[in-house]
Write a protein that holds these residues in place. Structure first.
Motif, PDB file in Angstrom:
ATOM      1  N   LEU A 234       0.824  -1.210   0.000  1.00  0.00           N
ATOM      2  CA  LEU A 234       0.000   0.000   0.000  1.00  0.00           C
ATOM      3  C   LEU A 234       0.857   1.259   0.000  1.00  0.00           C
ATOM      4  N   VAL A 235       1.911   1.253   0.808  1.00  0.00           N
ATOM      5  CA  VAL A 235       2.765   2.434   0.940  1.00  0.00           C
ATOM      6  C   VAL A 235       3.600   2.646  -0.315  1.00  0.00           C
ATOM      7  N   ALA A 241      -7.119   2.975  -1.496  1.00  0.00           N
ATOM      8  CA  ALA A 241      -8.296   2.408  -0.818  1.00  0.00           C
ATOM      9  C   ALA A 241      -8.205   0.896  -0.739  1.00  0.00           C
ATOM     10  N   VAL A 242      -8.775   0.349   0.318  1.00  0.00           N
ATOM     11  CA  VAL A 242      -8.965  -1.091   0.469  1.00  0.00           C
ATOM     12  C   VAL A 242     -10.444  -1.319   0.729  1.00  0.00           C
ATOM     13  N   LEU A 253      -8.228  -5.592   7.854  1.00  0.00           N
ATOM     14  CA  LEU A 253      -8.157  -4.365   7.067  1.00  0.00           C
ATOM     15  C   LEU A 253      -7.871  -3.155   7.949  1.00  0.00           C
ATOM     16  N   ARG A 254      -8.430  -3.129   9.144  1.00  0.00           N
ATOM     17  CA  ARG A 254      -8.149  -2.026  10.063  1.00  0.00           C
ATOM     18  C   ARG A 254      -6.665  -2.005  10.414  1.00  0.00           C
ATOM     19  N   VAL A 267      -4.668   5.513   3.829  1.00  0.00           N
ATOM     20  CA  VAL A 267      -5.496   4.581   3.062  1.00  0.00           C
ATOM     21  C   VAL A 267      -6.882   4.614   3.671  1.00  0.00           C
ATOM     22  N   VAL A 268      -7.905   4.636   2.830  1.00  0.00           N
ATOM     23  CA  VAL A 268      -9.278   4.669   3.327  1.00  0.00           C
ATOM     24  C   VAL A 268      -9.987   3.366   2.989  1.00  0.00           C
ATOM     25  N   ILE A 269     -11.073   3.112   3.701  1.00  0.00           N
ATOM     26  CA  ILE A 269     -11.962   2.014   3.333  1.00  0.00           C
ATOM     27  C   ILE A 269     -12.787   2.484   2.138  1.00  0.00           C
TER      28      ILE A 269
END
Length: 320
Positions: A234-235, A241-242, A253-254, A267-269
């Protein structure tokens, strides 16, 4: 690792008090159909129209990988005129039961009809296939043909023949919409990170890299090393987003969001996807077409692509 399927001498023994319907002759019209998943049940309702009454064992939010039949399920299955289950080891805890039931009643594993060269491997069992084939409408088209054949073989002729062609056109239109809107996602953002690895067929069909915290089965556990590897992904690739899933815990995911934030990347949901179960009954998302439309539209919009908020036909978020 998911538990092995329950081994029984016969899961139907000891149920002498259950009223048994006579075995359906192929010339007799189908009346009652029991399907395991919502996706199978919805497709059967479309194809069978008024000629069948369909019951789904697994409703919204239910995980089929770990589902075990209840006594009321057994009664319904024994008395059904036709049972449709997915196969490909999706209903892992029910395989022995369906083997027993097939000696007494018409029972069809609808996804087992798919050509092996169209199937992806299972990440935990080298001799099995990934069962999540409904994520690709072109594969679900083949499964739909098998459902139609099962209904036709058991007497539901005219209704199925009238419904199959229009249904296949809808599946083709859904696949075309998915190709169109997902192609608008920037190449560097075409990474789908979810709670478990249910989207590989989606990724192959629409050219996305797919990463799940858990494996194909929700019974697998995500370790610290897996979480760290996904945080790095992700980074390093600046994924924005995930996605959570309707039938799987979002705890992993959290942990990804927290890990990325600790390294300075937000990163957002991106929203909730339907993976192993459809949406609520009475909603567009509670149908197969709506389920896939929702997933496709949500992924495209959350990862920087362009898609209409209401989806392919403007029905997302509307009551059916």
């Amino acid at each position: 690792m998911p538990p092995a399927p329950l081994r029984r001498r016969s899961v139907l023994m000891g149920l002498a008090t259950v009223p048994l319907a006579p075995r359906l002759a192929h010339a007799q019209a189908v009346r009652d159909v029991v399907a395991t998943t919502g996706m199978i049940a919805d497709t059967t309702r479309v194809l069978g129209a008024e000629s069948v009454a369909v019951r789904a064992l697994m409703g919204p939010g239910v995980d089929p990988h770990s589902y075990r039949q209840t006594r009321s399920d057994i009664v319904a299955l024994i008395n059904a005129d036709l049972t449709l289950w997915h196969g490909l080891f999706l209903e892992a805890q029910m395989e022995d039961f369906f083997g027993d039931l097939a000696s007494r009643k018409p029972v069809v594993a609808v996804a087992d009809s798919l050509p092996h060269d169209r199937l992806l491997g299972h990440d935990q069992y080298p001799d099995r296939f990934d069962p999540h084939v409904w994520m690709d409408p072109s594969l679900w088209s083949i499964v739909s043909d098998t459902i139609a054949e099962a209904l036709l073989a058991n007497g539901a002729g005219a209704a199925v023949e009238a419904a199959l062609g229009p249904w296949q056109l809808e599946l083709a239109a859904l696949g075309a919409y998915a190709q169109e809107v997902l192609a608008t996602v920037p190449a560097e953002q075409r990474v789908l990170v979810t709670a478990h690895d249910a989207f590989k067929y989606f990724g192959r069909a629409f050219d996305f890299e797919v990463q799940g915290i858990q494996g194909i089965s929700t019974e697998s556990e995500a370790g610290v090393a897996r979480i760290e590897a996904l945080v790095n992904l992700l980074v390093e690739r600046r994924i924005r987003a995930v996605f959570v899933e309707s039938s799987v815990s979002d705890r992993g995911l959290r942990a990804l969001l927290e890990g990325a934030a600790a390294r300075g990347h937000e990163v957002v949901i991106g929203g909730q996807l339907f993976s192993d179960a459809m949406g609520e009954a009475g909603t567009y998302e509670g149908t197969y077409l709506g389920m896939i439309d929702h997933n496709v539209t949500l992924v495209a919009r959350a990862l920087g692509g362009t898609a209409p908020q209401g989806g392919r036909i403007g029905q997302l978020g509307a009551q059916s």
